[in-house]
Design a protein around this motif. Structure first.
Motif, PDB file in Angstrom:
ATOM      1  N   LEU A 168      25.466  34.570  38.669  1.00 50.01           N
ATOM      2  CA  LEU A 168      24.375  33.945  38.158  1.00 50.01           C
ATOM      3  C   LEU A 168      24.328  33.264  36.884  1.00 50.01           C
ATOM      4  CD1 LEU A 168      21.581  36.380  39.681  1.00 50.01           C
ATOM      5  CD2 LEU A 168      22.551  34.565  40.824  1.00 50.01           C
ATOM      6  N   GLU A 169      25.058  34.179  35.995  1.00 47.69           N
ATOM      7  CA  GLU A 169      25.130  33.598  34.674  1.00 47.69           C
ATOM      8  C   GLU A 169      26.600  34.123  34.308  1.00 47.69           C
ATOM      9  OE1 GLU A 169      22.597  35.644  32.224  1.00 47.69           O
ATOM     10  OE2 GLU A 169      20.802  35.278  33.426  1.00 47.69           O
ATOM     11  N   VAL A 170      27.572  33.179  33.302  1.00 47.50           N
ATOM     12  CA  VAL A 170      28.677  33.335  32.958  1.00 47.50           C
ATOM     13  C   VAL A 170      28.737  33.124  31.490  1.00 47.50           C
ATOM     14  CG1 VAL A 170      29.864  33.389  35.331  1.00 47.50           C
ATOM     15  CG2 VAL A 170      29.685  31.363  33.786  1.00 47.50           C
ATOM     16  N   THR A 171      29.389  33.884  30.605  1.00 46.99           N
ATOM     17  CA  THR A 171      29.769  33.317  29.362  1.00 46.99           C
ATOM     18  C   THR A 171      31.288  33.536  29.131  1.00 46.99           C
ATOM     19  OG1 THR A 171      27.621  33.979  28.669  1.00 46.99           O
ATOM     20  CG2 THR A 171      29.081  33.683  26.895  1.00 46.99           C
ATOM     21  N   GLY A 172      31.867  32.664  29.065  1.00 45.56           N
ATOM     22  CA  GLY A 172      33.641  32.864  29.309  1.00 45.56           C
ATOM     23  C   GLY A 172      34.208  33.733  29.926  1.00 45.56           C
ATOM     24  N   LEU A 173      33.308  33.942  31.247  1.00 42.17           N
ATOM     25  CA  LEU A 173      34.142  35.028  32.092  1.00 42.17           C
ATOM     26  C   LEU A 173      35.221  34.615  32.612  1.00 42.17           C
ATOM     27  CD1 LEU A 173      33.326  37.762  33.538  1.00 42.17           C
ATOM     28  CD2 LEU A 173      32.138  36.206  35.182  1.00 42.17           C
ATOM     29  N   SER A 174      36.174  35.647  32.807  1.00 46.06           N
ATOM     30  CA  SER A 174      37.377  35.563  33.818  1.00 46.06           C
ATOM     31  C   SER A 174      37.835  36.698  34.106  1.00 46.06           C
ATOM     32  CB  SER A 174      38.606  34.979  32.715  1.00 46.06           C
ATOM     33  OG  SER A 174      38.978  35.820  31.933  1.00 46.06           O
ATOM     34  N   CYS A 175      38.486  36.960  35.235  1.00 47.07           N
ATOM     35  CA  CYS A 175      38.744  38.088  36.095  1.00 47.07           C
ATOM     36  C   CYS A 175      39.949  38.090  36.524  1.00 47.07           C
ATOM     37  CB  CYS A 175      37.740  38.240  37.323  1.00 47.07           C
ATOM     38  SG  CYS A 175      36.034  38.437  36.938  1.00 47.07           S
ATOM     39  N   ASP A 176      40.800  39.019  36.262  1.00 43.21           N
ATOM     40  CA  ASP A 176      41.975  39.547  37.106  1.00 43.21           C
ATOM     41  C   ASP A 176      41.881  39.750  38.321  1.00 43.21           C
ATOM     42  OD1 ASP A 176      44.480  40.391  37.734  1.00 43.21           O
ATOM     43  OD2 ASP A 176      44.817  41.528  35.869  1.00 43.21           O
ATOM     44  N   GLU A 177      42.316  38.875  39.264  1.00 45.49           N
ATOM     45  CA  GLU A 177      42.295  38.908  40.445  1.00 45.49           C
ATOM     46  C   GLU A 177      43.569  39.563  41.391  1.00 45.49           C
ATOM     47  OE1 GLU A 177      40.192  35.520  41.995  1.00 45.49           O
ATOM     48  OE2 GLU A 177      38.354  36.138  41.344  1.00 45.49           O
ATOM     49  N   SER A 178      44.479  39.953  40.493  1.00 42.54           N
ATOM     50  CA  SER A 178      45.823  39.985  41.176  1.00 42.54           C
ATOM     51  C   SER A 178      45.918  41.175  42.464  1.00 42.54           C
ATOM     52  CB  SER A 178      46.799  40.603  40.095  1.00 42.54           C
ATOM     53  OG  SER A 178      46.293  41.600  39.368  1.00 42.54           O
ATOM     54  N   VAL A 179      44.826  42.064  42.235  1.00 43.31           N
ATOM     55  CA  VAL A 179      44.772  43.189  43.095  1.00 43.31           C
ATOM     56  C   VAL A 179      44.548  42.431  44.379  1.00 43.31           C
ATOM     57  CG1 VAL A 179      42.130  43.611  42.928  1.00 43.31           C
ATOM     58  CG2 VAL A 179      43.665  45.449  43.532  1.00 43.31           C
ATOM     59  N   LEU A 180      43.883  41.366  44.756  1.00 40.70           N
ATOM     60  CA  LEU A 180      43.467  40.870  45.822  1.00 40.70           C
ATOM     61  C   LEU A 180      44.531  39.618  46.414  1.00 40.70           C
ATOM     62  CD1 LEU A 180      39.587  40.711  45.718  1.00 40.70           C
ATOM     63  CD2 LEU A 180      41.119  42.252  47.187  1.00 40.70           C
ATOM     64  N   THR A 181      44.805  38.724  45.162  1.00 38.91           N
ATOM     65  CA  THR A 181      45.395  37.498  45.462  1.00 38.91           C
ATOM     66  C   THR A 181      46.852  37.417  45.138  1.00 38.91           C
ATOM     67  OG1 THR A 181      44.915  36.487  43.279  1.00 38.91           O
ATOM     68  CG2 THR A 181      43.348  36.245  45.127  1.00 38.91           C
ATOM     69  N   GLY A 182      47.292  38.503  44.276  1.00 39.80           N
ATOM     70  CA  GLY A 182      48.552  38.779  43.707  1.00 39.80           C
ATOM     71  C   GLY A 182      48.910  37.723  42.557  1.00 39.80           C
ATOM     72  N   GLU A 183      48.024  36.910  42.088  1.00 42.91           N
ATOM     73  CA  GLU A 183      48.178  36.145  41.083  1.00 42.91           C
ATOM     74  C   GLU A 183      47.892  36.924  39.581  1.00 42.91           C
ATOM     75  OE1 GLU A 183      49.026  33.049  41.090  1.00 42.91           O
ATOM     76  OE2 GLU A 183      49.339  32.719  43.058  1.00 42.91           O
ATOM     77  N   VAL A 212      39.013  42.723  37.772  1.00 42.85           N
ATOM     78  CA  VAL A 212      38.629  43.680  36.713  1.00 42.85           C
ATOM     79  C   VAL A 212      38.228  41.976  35.577  1.00 42.85           C
ATOM     80  CG1 VAL A 212      39.724  44.651  34.510  1.00 42.85           C
ATOM     81  CG2 VAL A 212      40.259  45.329  36.950  1.00 42.85           C
ATOM     82  N   VAL A 213      36.995  42.419  34.831  1.00 46.44           N
ATOM     83  CA  VAL A 213      36.870  41.455  34.063  1.00 46.44           C
ATOM     84  C   VAL A 213      37.843  41.286  32.746  1.00 46.44           C
ATOM     85  CG1 VAL A 213      34.865  40.753  32.370  1.00 46.44           C
ATOM     86  CG2 VAL A 213      34.229  41.787  34.344  1.00 46.44           C
ATOM     87  N   ASN A 214      38.375  40.243  32.583  1.00 52.18           N
ATOM     88  CA  ASN A 214      39.498  40.139  31.587  1.00 52.18           C
ATOM     89  C   ASN A 214      38.897  39.639  30.432  1.00 52.18           C
ATOM     90  OD1 ASN A 214      42.570  39.645  31.278  1.00 52.18           O
ATOM     91  ND2 ASN A 214      41.911  37.755  30.716  1.00 52.18           N
ATOM     92  N   ALA A 215      38.035  38.636  30.519  1.00 50.98           N
ATOM     93  CA  ALA A 215      37.139  38.034  29.173  1.00 50.98           C
ATOM     94  C   ALA A 215      35.772  37.739  29.471  1.00 50.98           C
ATOM     95  CB  ALA A 215      38.030  37.201  28.873  1.00 50.98           C
ATOM     96  N   GLY A 216      35.196  37.765  28.724  1.00 52.95           N
ATOM     97  CA  GLY A 216      33.730  37.183  28.799  1.00 52.95           C
ATOM     98  C   GLY A 216      32.928  38.118  29.432  1.00 52.95           C
ATOM     99  N   SER A 217      31.753  37.674  29.922  1.00 49.46           N
ATOM    100  CA  SER A 217      30.615  38.452  30.292  1.00 49.46           C
ATOM    101  C   SER A 217      29.873  37.668  31.317  1.00 49.46           C
ATOM    102  CB  SER A 217      29.507  38.952  29.434  1.00 49.46           C
ATOM    103  OG  SER A 217      28.973  37.747  28.704  1.00 49.46           O
TER     104      SER A 217
END
Length: 885
Positions: A168-183, A212-217
Motif C-alpha cells: 500500500l505504501e513504499v519508501t525506498g523499499l527493496s526486498c531480497d527474494e533469493s529464498v524464492l526466486t534464486g536471484e 527480507v526487507v533489504n532497504a527502505g520501509s
C-alpha cells in the motif's frame, strides 16, 4: 466470482498473483479492511478461527516415526529374521526370548528418543517472531502466527515478510527474494498493479512471505497466510534434511567404526563355528548376537536422553536451541565474536543531552533529531524501530517539543541503511519552508557537511573517549518537494550532536572471566565508533587491539588471519566484513560462535559454526541463529557452553564404555567358541546381557563431569576411541578367560553352569567399570558419580546375580550358582577395577591426547543448505526463513 473473495467463513483465501492485479482500494474493500484503523480485535479473532495460524509447518514429535528410527537397524532385522526361522525349526523358546529382548530394546530407545523429540518441540514453541500491524486504529506488535488476511503490516529494514502482502505504501523499499526466486540482487518495490498472468519474480507491487526487507520501509495488506502463501506452497513440497552438525558427523564416523569391527568379528566367528561343524542355526544366531552385543544399541537413546535433559537444563538457564544436536556444538566453541550493545553494556539506551554546533541551541538539535526519524507517531508510542530513536522519543524533554513538532509536515523519508549509516527526512514548516534533515553516524554525516566547527569535533572526541554513543544531526534548506534520495545528502550544515548513554554491565567483567576459564576468547565486532568500543572493553578488562572496518577491508585473508588473534575490538564493521572475519577465523581452526541480534549480523550468524541470537532480536537474526538466549547476557551463554561440554563428556563416557567392554566380551566369546565344544553363551543370553548393560547406561546423562573436562572444548576423535577399544578390550578379556578357568577347573561346570557364571561375571565387570572409565581421576575419592548412576549400575549387577535363581532361569538357559562362586566373583571384580585403574594411567600417559584444530574450508553452500533445511524444519513460525545473504 471475483478474483479475491471477501474473508468469510465459506470463502477461500486469495492468491498473491490475483491480488497484484487489483488496486489497493479494491483489495481493501474486498477484504473489509479500514486502511487507517486496520482490523478490529473481534474481526481478527473470527478470521483466526477460520484460517488458523499463519504457519507453514510445525515441529511435532511423531511416535511412529521415532519407532521407525529404532527398528530400521539392519542388525535388528537380521535378528528378527533369525528368530522367525528358529521358531519354524522348533527352537520356539529361543525365538520368543530373542523377540522379547529386541522389543524391549526398541521400546527403550523409542521412549527416550520420543522424549527428546517432545523436548525439541517444546523449544520450538518458545521461539517467537514479532511483527508490527495496525489493529484497532494503532500499531501493535503481534506474533507472526496471529496474522490473518486483511491485516495491515508494517515493513522495516531487516524484517522477514511474515505473509504475502499487497503493498500500500513504499519508501525506498527493496526486498531480497533469493529464498524464492534464486536471484541474489534485491528487488525494488512499488505500489503499481500488474497483470494477473505476471510471473512471480515480477510482482513488484507485492512482498512475499520469507523474503527480507533489504532497504527502505513500507506497509502492506495481508492477502494470504500460512500454507496458502507462495512460500508455503514451495515449503510443503520440500523434504530437506537439516545439515549435519559436527556432533552428528562424529556419531556417524563412530558408527562406521563399529560396523567394521562387528563385521569382522561376526564373519570370523561364523566361519570358525562352521569349520568346527557346529549347527548352522546356532552358529548364525551366535554370530548375530555377537554383532548386536558389540554395538552400543542404545547409543541413540543415551544421546537423545543427554540432549533432552540438557535442553531442559539449558531452558531453565534461559538458553534455547533450535536443534538439540546444536547443544554439543555450543560446547565446542573456543572463539566468540559478539556485538557490544546489551552484551557488554546494559542495552537500555538513554538520551542524555544535545550538544549544539555553531548558532544552534540544545532544543533545536533535539527538535531536528526528533523530526529526522522513520517513526511518525506520538511520544511513547514507538513500536519496534531503531533503539536510539526509541530512546530519543521516550526522553522527558520531548513533551516540551510537541507544539513545535506539530508545526512541521513530513514530505518524504530516505530510510536508514547499513551502507550510508544515515536517515534523511524532508519536512516543511508552517511558513512553507522546506528543510532536509540528515541524522546518523558522526563520521558519515560530518563528511557531508560544508564545514564543521573545531569545537564540535572536540566535543565529539570527548564523548567518544567517555564511551558514549553519539549521533550527528545536520540540515540544509531544500527546494525540491519530492522525497529525498542519496544525491540530496550533501552541502549540509551541522546542527549538533545527540548523546546517548549505554553503560557497561556490572556483571559483564565476571562473565568474561568465566568464559576465559572455559577457554573461550571473546572478541567484540561492532558498528560503533572505535573509541567508544575500546573504552567499554578497557573498562571490562579485555585486550586493547583494535581494527576498523577500513583496515579490515585493506587486509587479505592471510593477513587478517594473523591479525585476528591480536585484535579484541573490530569497530565500524560492515555486515559483509563481519561475516568475513568469522569465516577467516573458522579457517584457522577451532569452533567459532557469533552473537548478534540485528539484521546486519545475519551474514555473520550464518558464517559461524554456532550462530547465537536473543529473543528480542530481529527476525532475520533469530532465523540465522542456531541458539537463542532469552537473556542477552554472557553469563547465560557460559552456562550454555558448560552444558554442551557436559553433554558431550557424558556421551563419550558411554561410547568408551560400549566399545571397550563390549569389544572385550565379544572378543572373549569369539575365543571361547574356538576351544569349547559348546557355545560359551547362548544368543538369547548375549542379548539379555546387552540389554541389562545398556539399561544401566541410560543413567549416564545424569552423571557429574570433572571440572577439567569443562575447561576446554572436546571433539570427536575416532582414532582415540579405536585405541581405547583396542587397549582396554583385551584387559577385560583377561578376566573373562580367568572366569573360564575358574568355571572349568574349579567348579567343573557343564555348558549351562558355565554360561551362567560367565553371564554374571561379564555383566558385573562391564557395568561397574563405568566408575573407572567415567573419570581420569581416582573414582569415588576425587570424582563422585551421580546417585542415579550408582543405583542403576549396582541395580543391574544385582539383577544379573539374582536372575539365575528366578523362574526365568530355565527359559534363558541358566542354572543356580554355588555360593563360593560369588566370593570368587567379588575378588575378580575388584582385581579387574584395579587393573583398569592401572591401565588407565598408562594409557593416558602414552596417549598424550591433544585436540587437533579442525581446519575446514568454508563454503557458501553451508548457508544455502541451512536455509533450505529451514523451509521444512524451522518453519514453525511462518516467517522462519533465514534468507538475508
Amino acid at each position: 466470482m471475483t478474483a479475491i473473495e471477501a474473508v468469510r467463513p465459506d470463502s477461500p483465501a486469495t492468491g498473491i498473483v490475483s491480488a497484484a492485479a487489483m488496486s489497493s482500494t479494491e483489495l481493501l474493500e474486498q477484504l473489509g479492511t479500514d486502511i487507517g484503523a486496520g482490523l478490529s480485535s473481534g474481526e481478527v479473532a473470527r478470521r483466526q478461527a477460520r484460517w488458523g495460524l499463519n504457519a507453514v509447518s510445525s515441529h511435532r514429535a511423531r511416535l511412529l516415526l521415532v519407532l521407525w528410527h529404532q527398528v530400521r537397524s539392519p542388525l535388528l532385522a537380521l535378528l528378527l529374521a533369525a528368530a522367525f526361522v528358529s521358531f519354524f525349526l522348533g527352537e520356539r523358546s529361543d525365538a520368543l526370548v530373542i523377540s522379547v529382548i529386541v522389543a524391549l530394546s526398541v521400546g527403550l530407545g523409542a521412549v527416550n528418543e520420543y522424549r527428546a523429540e517432545k523436548a525439541a518441540a517444546g523449544l520450538h514453541d518458545q521461539i517467537h517472531h514479532q511483527t508490527v500491524v495496525i489493529r484497532d486504529g494503532r500499531p501493535s506488535q503481534v506474533d507472526v502466527t496471529d496474522l490473518v488476511p486483511g491485516d495491515i503490516l508494517d515493513l522495516r529494514l531487516g524484517d522477514i515478510v511474515a505473509a504475502d502482502l499487497r503493498l500500500l505504501e513504499v519508501t525506498g523499499l527493496s526486498c531480497d527474494e533469493s529464498v524464492l526466486t534464486g536471484e541474489s540482487l534485491p528487488v525494488d518495490k512499488t505500489i503499481d498493479t500488474v497483470p494477473a498472468h505476471t510471473a512471480l519474480a515480477e510482482l513488484s507491487g507485492c512482498a512475499l512471505m520469507g523474503t527480507v526487507v533489504n532497504a527502505g520501509s513500507g506497509r502492506g495488506l495481508v492477502v494470504a497466510t500460512g500454507a496458502r502463501t507462495e512460500f508455503g506452497k514451495i515449503a510443503a513440497g520440500l523434504n530437506t534434511h537439516p545439515l549435519d552438525t559436527e556432533f552428528q558427523v562424529g556419531l556417524r564416523k563412530f558408527s562406521m567404526l563399529l560396523v567394521y569391527v562387528a563385521g569382522a568379528l561376526t564373519t570370523s566367528i561364523f566361519v570358525t563355528n562352521m569349520v568346527l561343524h557346529k549347527p548352522v542355526m546356532d552358529a548364525l544366531l551366535f554370530s548375530l548376537a555377537i554383532a548386536v552385543g558389540i554395538t552400543p544399541q542404545l547409543l541413540p537413546a543415551v544421546v537423545s536422553s543427554s540432549l533432552a535433559a540438557g535442553s531442559r537444563r539449558m531452558s531453565r538457564r534461559k538458553v534455547l536451541v533450535k536443534r538439540l544436536v546444536c547443544i554439543e556444538d555450543l560446547g565446542n566453541v573456543d572463539v566468540l565474536f559478539t556485538d557490544k550493545t546489551g552484551t557488554l553494556t546494559e542495552g537500555h539506551i538513554d538520551f542524555t543531552r544535545a550538544i549544539p554546533a555553531a548558532d544552534a541551541d540544545p532544543d533545536s538539535v533535539l527538535r531536528w533529531g526528533l523530526l529526522c526519524t522513520e517513526h511518525s507517531g506520538e511520544p511513547g508510542d514507538i513500536v519496534g524501530g531503531n533503539p536510539l530513536d526509541q530512546a530519543l522519543w521516550n526522553a522527558p524533554e520531548v513533551k516540551a517539543q510537541q507544539s513545535a513538532l506539530a508545526s512541521y509536515t513530513r514530505l518524504g523519508v530516505l530510510p536508514f541503511d547499513h551502507q550510508r549509516n544515515m536517515v534523511s527526512v524532508l519536512v516543511r514548516d508552517s511558513a512553507g519552508r522546506s528543510t532536509l534533515i540528515t541524522k546518523g553516524a558522526p563520521e558519515t554525516v560530518l563528511q557531508r557537511c560544508i564545514e564543521v566547527p573545531a569545537a564540535a569535533r572536540e566535543a565529539l572526541a570527548a564523548e567518544f573517549a567517555a564511551g558514549n554513543r553519539v549521533v550527528a544531526v545536520a540540515a540544509r534548506p531544500a527546494r525540491d518537494q519530492q522525497p529525498p534520495t542519496t544525491r540530496d545528502e550533501h552541502d549540509l550544515r551541522l546542527v549538533g550532536l545527540l548523546v546517548f548513554l549505554d553503560p557497561p554491565k556490572t556483571d559483564a567483567a565476571a562473565a568474561l572471566r568465566r568464559l576465559a576459564t572455559l577457554g573461550i576468547s571473546v572478541k567484540v565486532v561492532t558498528g560503533d565508533n572505535p573509541a567508544v568500543a575500546s573504552k567499554v572493553c578497557r573498562d571490562l578488562g579485555l585486550g586493547k587491539g583494535v581494527l576498523t572496518g577500513a583496515e579490515v577491508d585493506a587486509l587479505d585473508d592471510a593477513a587478517l588471519a594473523l591479525a585476528i588473534p591480536a585484535t579484541t575490538v573490530f569497530a565500524r564493521i560492515s555486515p559483509a566484513a563481519k561475516a568475513r572475519i568469522v569465516r577467516v577465523q573458522r579457517l584457522s581452526g577451532g569452533a567459532v560462535a557469533f552473537l548478534g541480534d540485528g539484521v546486519n549480523d545475519a551474514l555473520a550468524l550464518h558464517a559461524a559454526d554456532v550462530g547465537i541470537s536473543v529473543d528480542s532480536a530481529t527476525d532475520v537474526a533469530k532465523d540465522a541463529a542456531d541458539v537463542i538466549l532469552l537473556e542477552k547476557n554472557l553469563d547465560v551463554l557460559a552456562d550454555g557452553v558448560g552444558e554442551g561440554r557436559r553433554i558431550f563428556a557424558n556421551t563419550i563416557k558411554y561410547v568408551l564404555m560400549g566399545t571397550s567392554s563390549n569389544f572385550g566380551n565379544m572378543f572373549s566369546a569369539a575365543g571361547a567358541s574356538v576351544f569349547l565344544s559348546f557355545l560359551p553363551m547362548l544368543p538369547s543370553q548375549i542379548l539379555v546381557n546387552n540389554l541389562l548393560y545398556d539399561t544401566s547406561q541410560l543413567a549416564i546423562p545424569t552423571d557429574q563431569v570433572d571440572e577439567e573436562q569443562l575447561r576446554r572444548p572436546s571433539h570427536w576423535d575416532i582414532g582415540f576411541i579405536r585405541r581405547f577399544m583396542i587397549f582396554f578390550g583385551p584387559l577385560s578379556s583377561v578376566f573373562d578367560f580367568l572366569t573360564f578357568a575358574v568355571m572349568l577347573g574349579i567348579f567343573h561346570a557343564g555348558p549351562m553352569e558355565f554360561r551362567t557364571g560367565w553371564f554374571v561375571e561379564s555383566l558385573a565387570t562391564q557395568t561397574l567399570v563405568i566408575f573407572a572409565i567415567r573419570t581420569r581421576r581416582i573414582p569415588f575419592f576425587r570424582s563422585r558419580p551421580s546417585v542415579a548412576l550408582l543405583l542403576a549400575a549396582f541395580g543391574v549387577v544385582a539383577i544379573g546375580a539374582v536372575l539365575p535363581a528366578t523362574p526365568l532361569a530355565h527359559t534363558l538357559g541358566f542354572s543356580p550358582l554355588p555360593g563360593l562362586y560369588f566370593a570368587a566373583l567379588a575378588a575378580m571384580v575388584v582385581g579387574y577395577l584395579v587393573l583398569i585403574e592401572i591401565g588407565k594411567r598408562i594409557f593416558y600417559r602414552m596417549a598424550a591426547v591433544t585436540v587437533t584444530p579442525r581446519r575446514r574450508r568454508y563454503s557458501t553452500s553451508r548457508s544455502l543448505r541451512r536455509r533450505a533445511a529451514r523451509f521444512s524444519t524451522a518453519a514453525t513460525r511462518s516467517a522462519s526463513v533465514a534468507a538475508y545473504t
